[in-house]
Design an enzyme around this catalytic site. Structure first.
Site, mmCIF file in Angstrom:
data_model
loop_
_atom_site.group_PDB
_atom_site.id
_atom_site.type_symbol
_atom_site.label_atom_id
_atom_site.label_comp_id
_atom_site.label_asym_id
_atom_site.label_seq_id
_atom_site.Cartn_x
_atom_site.Cartn_y
_atom_site.Cartn_z
ATOM 1 N N PRO A 135 17.988 -41.653 27.462
ATOM 2 C CA PRO A 135 17.409 -42.780 27.466
ATOM 3 C C PRO A 135 16.411 -43.459 27.904
ATOM 4 O O PRO A 135 16.056 -44.347 28.583
ATOM 5 C CB PRO A 135 18.830 -43.502 27.747
ATOM 6 C CG PRO A 135 19.520 -42.921 28.849
ATOM 7 C CD PRO A 135 19.511 -41.379 28.568
ATOM 8 N N CYS A 136 15.360 -43.013 27.212
ATOM 9 C CA CYS A 136 13.736 -43.426 28.316
ATOM 10 C C CYS A 136 13.565 -45.472 27.383
ATOM 11 O O CYS A 136 13.033 -45.269 28.363
ATOM 12 C CB CYS A 136 13.476 -42.447 27.239
ATOM 13 S SG CYS A 136 12.986 -41.902 26.052
#
Length: 174
Positions: free
Chosen positions: A135-136
């Site tokens: 989850p950047c």
């Protein structure tokens, strides 16, 4: 790294799946997911286009559908991605950011032992080959939403989706 040597014998294959944030390219080699990219950010993909029913790619597509439906917060698949030691350490930190929450580039740099590496963290975040599932989008600037390789509107959508799902579940507890 032995996995990478074994995978060199397998062709890269990919398929495209439709999501609320646009078409996403799912890539695999052998039994391992090698990339999840926004289609409009890829000029070309080397490899073989396969049907969506691919036995490795289809379960990942289903997990993405569940994520966008608000019924999945974690992903479960085998991956083999390329990066250097620093990138791997950053991507490992991304996985620790809880669903529906965010962390700053500086917080991740501090967690890695050097608060002055926030810019390097940003570069590693931008090189993340597994969009959405690593989850950047949960990494923000100290004073703003920060950047996102998939575009700011997608980042906002993903953050809002997670916040909405968390709020829904919090309300159902009482």
């Amino acid at each position: 790294m032995a996995v990478m040597n074994i995978l060199s014998h397998y062709p890269l294959r990919y398929t495209v799946t439709v999501t609320p944030v646009g078409d996403v390219i799912l890539g695999a080699k052998g039994q391992f997911i090698t990339g999840i990219y926004f289609a409009d950010h890829c000029d070309s993909m080397p490899g073989i286009i396969v049907p969506a029913s691919d036995p490795v790619l289809e379960p990942l597509a289903m997990q993405l559908y569940e994520y966008f439906d608000g019924t999945r917060i974690d992903f479960d698949f085998l991956s083999s991605i390329k990066g250097n030691a620093f990138q791997y350490s950053v991507w490992s930190q991304l996985k620790k950011i809880p669903y529906g929450q965010s962390a700053t580039y500086g917080q991740i740099a501090t967690a890695l032992g050097n608060a002055n590496k926030a810019r390097a963290v940003g570069q590693a975040v931008g090189a993340n080959p597994l969009s959405i599932v690593v989850p950047c989008h949960r990494v923000v600037g100290a004073n703003d939403i920060g950047g996102y390789a998939g575009g700011i509107s997608r980042k906002r959508y993903l953050l809002d989706l997670e916040k909405m799902v968390c709020n829904y579940h919090d309300q159902r507890l009482f």
